[in-house]
Design a protein around this motif. Structure first.
Motif, PDB file in Angstrom:
ATOM      1  N   PHE A  24     -82.450  40.781 -29.493  1.00  0.00           N
ATOM      2  CA  PHE A  24     -83.304  41.639 -28.669  1.00  0.00           C
ATOM      3  C   PHE A  24     -83.744  40.909 -27.407  1.00  0.00           C
ATOM      4  O   PHE A  24     -83.621  41.439 -26.292  1.00  0.00           O
ATOM      5  CB  PHE A  24     -84.522  42.088 -29.476  1.00  0.00           C
ATOM      6  CG  PHE A  24     -85.561  42.793 -28.652  1.00  0.00           C
ATOM      7  CD1 PHE A  24     -85.421  44.136 -28.359  1.00  0.00           C
ATOM      8  CD2 PHE A  24     -86.665  42.100 -28.164  1.00  0.00           C
ATOM      9  CE1 PHE A  24     -86.374  44.792 -27.587  1.00  0.00           C
ATOM     10  CE2 PHE A  24     -87.611  42.749 -27.386  1.00  0.00           C
ATOM     11  CZ  PHE A  24     -87.475  44.092 -27.096  1.00  0.00           C
ATOM     12  N   PHE A  25     -84.261  39.706 -27.552  1.00  0.00           N
ATOM     13  CA  PHE A  25     -84.770  38.970 -26.394  1.00  0.00           C
ATOM     14  C   PHE A  25     -83.646  38.577 -25.435  1.00  0.00           C
ATOM     15  O   PHE A  25     -83.810  38.636 -24.203  1.00  0.00           O
ATOM     16  CB  PHE A  25     -85.545  37.731 -26.840  1.00  0.00           C
ATOM     17  CG  PHE A  25     -86.933  38.034 -27.311  1.00  0.00           C
ATOM     18  CD1 PHE A  25     -87.906  38.468 -26.427  1.00  0.00           C
ATOM     19  CD2 PHE A  25     -87.273  37.914 -28.648  1.00  0.00           C
ATOM     20  CE1 PHE A  25     -89.189  38.764 -26.855  1.00  0.00           C
ATOM     21  CE2 PHE A  25     -88.554  38.208 -29.091  1.00  0.00           C
ATOM     22  CZ  PHE A  25     -89.515  38.636 -28.183  1.00  0.00           C
ATOM     23  N   ILE A  26     -82.502  38.186 -25.971  1.00  0.00           N
ATOM     24  CA  ILE A  26     -81.371  37.841 -25.109  1.00  0.00           C
ATOM     25  C   ILE A  26     -80.951  39.048 -24.270  1.00  0.00           C
ATOM     26  O   ILE A  26     -80.719  38.941 -23.054  1.00  0.00           O
ATOM     27  CB  ILE A  26     -80.182  37.325 -25.942  1.00  0.00           C
ATOM     28  CG1 ILE A  26     -80.506  35.951 -26.529  1.00  0.00           C
ATOM     29  CG2 ILE A  26     -78.910  37.238 -25.090  1.00  0.00           C
ATOM     30  CD1 ILE A  26     -79.451  35.422 -27.485  1.00  0.00           C
ATOM     31  N   VAL A  27     -80.856  40.199 -24.918  1.00  0.00           N
ATOM     32  CA  VAL A  27     -80.421  41.412 -24.205  1.00  0.00           C
ATOM     33  C   VAL A  27     -81.446  41.815 -23.148  1.00  0.00           C
ATOM     34  O   VAL A  27     -81.076  42.155 -22.013  1.00  0.00           O
ATOM     35  CB  VAL A  27     -80.188  42.559 -25.205  1.00  0.00           C
ATOM     36  CG1 VAL A  27     -79.856  43.855 -24.459  1.00  0.00           C
ATOM     37  CG2 VAL A  27     -79.044  42.207 -26.146  1.00  0.00           C
ATOM     38  N   ILE A  32     -81.865  43.577 -18.057  1.00  0.00           N
ATOM     39  CA  ILE A  32     -82.762  44.152 -17.057  1.00  0.00           C
ATOM     40  C   ILE A  32     -82.414  43.667 -15.648  1.00  0.00           C
ATOM     41  O   ILE A  32     -82.251  44.494 -14.732  1.00  0.00           O
ATOM     42  CB  ILE A  32     -84.234  43.868 -17.416  1.00  0.00           C
ATOM     43  CG1 ILE A  32     -84.641  44.731 -18.618  1.00  0.00           C
ATOM     44  CG2 ILE A  32     -85.155  44.148 -16.233  1.00  0.00           C
ATOM     45  CD1 ILE A  32     -86.075  44.560 -19.065  1.00  0.00           C
ATOM     46  N   PRO A  33     -82.258  42.354 -15.400  1.00  0.00           N
ATOM     47  CA  PRO A  33     -81.826  41.936 -14.059  1.00  0.00           C
ATOM     48  C   PRO A  33     -80.449  42.485 -13.681  1.00  0.00           C
ATOM     49  O   PRO A  33     -80.241  42.901 -12.530  1.00  0.00           O
ATOM     50  CB  PRO A  33     -81.795  40.402 -14.162  1.00  0.00           C
ATOM     51  CG  PRO A  33     -82.703  40.077 -15.291  1.00  0.00           C
ATOM     52  CD  PRO A  33     -82.559  41.197 -16.263  1.00  0.00           C
ATOM     53  N   MET A  92     -72.044  35.690 -29.884  1.00  0.00           N
ATOM     54  CA  MET A  92     -71.944  35.648 -28.425  1.00  0.00           C
ATOM     55  C   MET A  92     -71.255  36.903 -27.896  1.00  0.00           C
ATOM     56  O   MET A  92     -71.700  37.506 -26.907  1.00  0.00           O
ATOM     57  CB  MET A  92     -71.171  34.405 -27.969  1.00  0.00           C
ATOM     58  CG  MET A  92     -71.062  34.272 -26.453  1.00  0.00           C
ATOM     59  SD  MET A  92     -70.032  32.869 -25.948  1.00  0.00           S
ATOM     60  CE  MET A  92     -71.003  31.516 -26.630  1.00  0.00           C
ATOM     61  N   ALA A  93     -70.181  37.303 -28.562  1.00  0.00           N
ATOM     62  CA  ALA A  93     -69.464  38.506 -28.143  1.00  0.00           C
ATOM     63  C   ALA A  93     -70.368  39.733 -28.252  1.00  0.00           C
ATOM     64  O   ALA A  93     -70.364  40.607 -27.377  1.00  0.00           O
ATOM     65  CB  ALA A  93     -68.209  38.694 -28.989  1.00  0.00           C
ATOM     66  N   PHE A  98     -73.866  44.020 -25.873  1.00  0.00           N
ATOM     67  CA  PHE A  98     -75.174  44.652 -25.752  1.00  0.00           C
ATOM     68  C   PHE A  98     -75.710  44.561 -24.330  1.00  0.00           C
ATOM     69  O   PHE A  98     -76.257  45.532 -23.795  1.00  0.00           O
ATOM     70  CB  PHE A  98     -76.167  44.002 -26.717  1.00  0.00           C
ATOM     71  CG  PHE A  98     -76.210  44.639 -28.076  1.00  0.00           C
ATOM     72  CD1 PHE A  98     -77.095  45.672 -28.347  1.00  0.00           C
ATOM     73  CD2 PHE A  98     -75.374  44.215 -29.091  1.00  0.00           C
ATOM     74  CE1 PHE A  98     -77.150  46.263 -29.603  1.00  0.00           C
ATOM     75  CE2 PHE A  98     -75.404  44.801 -30.351  1.00  0.00           C
ATOM     76  CZ  PHE A  98     -76.302  45.833 -30.612  1.00  0.00           C
ATOM     77  N   VAL A  99     -75.573  43.397 -23.709  1.00  0.00           N
ATOM     78  CA  VAL A  99     -76.080  43.216 -22.341  1.00  0.00           C
ATOM     79  C   VAL A  99     -75.365  44.156 -21.376  1.00  0.00           C
ATOM     80  O   VAL A  99     -75.999  44.830 -20.553  1.00  0.00           O
ATOM     81  CB  VAL A  99     -75.916  41.752 -21.889  1.00  0.00           C
ATOM     82  CG1 VAL A  99     -76.163  41.614 -20.386  1.00  0.00           C
ATOM     83  CG2 VAL A  99     -76.872  40.843 -22.645  1.00  0.00           C
TER      84      VAL A  99
END
Length: 219
Positions: A24-27, A32-33, A92-93, A98-99
């Protein structure tokens, strides 16, 4: 249901919840940026750049996130010639998938935020003698985030639930351990614990986001 049994199923599920929270935090940190950059690209006067950004958003929002994860995790390594260089650790994938997906949704949210700002704000900034960058960063951008924050909050809560898709690409997270316990014990109880953990996470996130919305509203 004994305390020992509860510990047996809760311990691995809480470990899986750590993976859920980490994703969640990584995404959030990266999508957002990236979504904001996509918004700028869509509004760019450079037509090819705007078309590419629009096409990207259309494709990503028009196809299931699960399909995108499967392509990144299992499809890209099958490409002839370059597939061997595209083999990534599953987590990582999944993060990349998700990002890229959520960036497209945040881009549309930010675009809506910009459209909601009255054109008079731009004119007022010019009257004050601000250049384009100053008017955008000091006047337009804060208002855009204030308008977009409720939609960003809703999307963030959806992200918590979407992390369960990690299960489909063999990343051991909360739902994976719940399903393992269900198959092992032939009991529906682990599902209820998994649901409770998701509810706790979303409840905490909702409280934080509501406070952030309230703070920005009065600034």
């Amino acid at each position: 249901m004994s305390i020992d049994y509860m510990n047996t199923i809760l311990r691995p599920m809480l470990e899986g919840a750590q993976v859920t929270i980490l994703l969640f935090f990584i995404v959030i940190v990266f999508s957002i940026p990236l979504g904001f950059l996509l918004t700028l690209a869509v509004r760019s006067s450079i037509k090819p750049l705007a078309w590419i950004a629009q096409a990207y958003i259309f494709v990503v929002r028009g196809t299931p996130l699960l399909l995108q994860l499967l392509v990144i995790c299992f499809g890209l390594p099958m490409l002839p010639g370059i597939g061997e260089f595209l083999v990534l650790p599953r987590f990582m994938a999944a993060c990349i998938g998700f990002v890229l997906n959520y960036a497209a949704y945040f881009a549309e949210i930010f675009r809506g935020g910009l459209l909601a700002i009255d054109k008079g704000q731009y004119e007022a900034a010019q009257v004050l003698g601000m250049n384009k960058w100053q008017s955008f960063s000091r006047i337009i951008l804060p208002q855009m985030f204030r308008v977009a924050l409720p939609a960003v909050s809703n999307e963030s809560i959806t992200l918590v639930k979407d992390t369960s898709l990690l299960y489909a690409v063999a990343v051991p997270e909360l739902l994976h351990f719940a399903q393992t316990a269900v198959n092992r014990d032939f009991s529906i109880v682990p599902y209820f614990f998994a649901g409770l953990i998701y509810l706790i996470i979303t409840f905490i996130l909702t409280i934080v986001l509501k406070k952030l919305e309230k703070r920005m509203k009065f600034e």
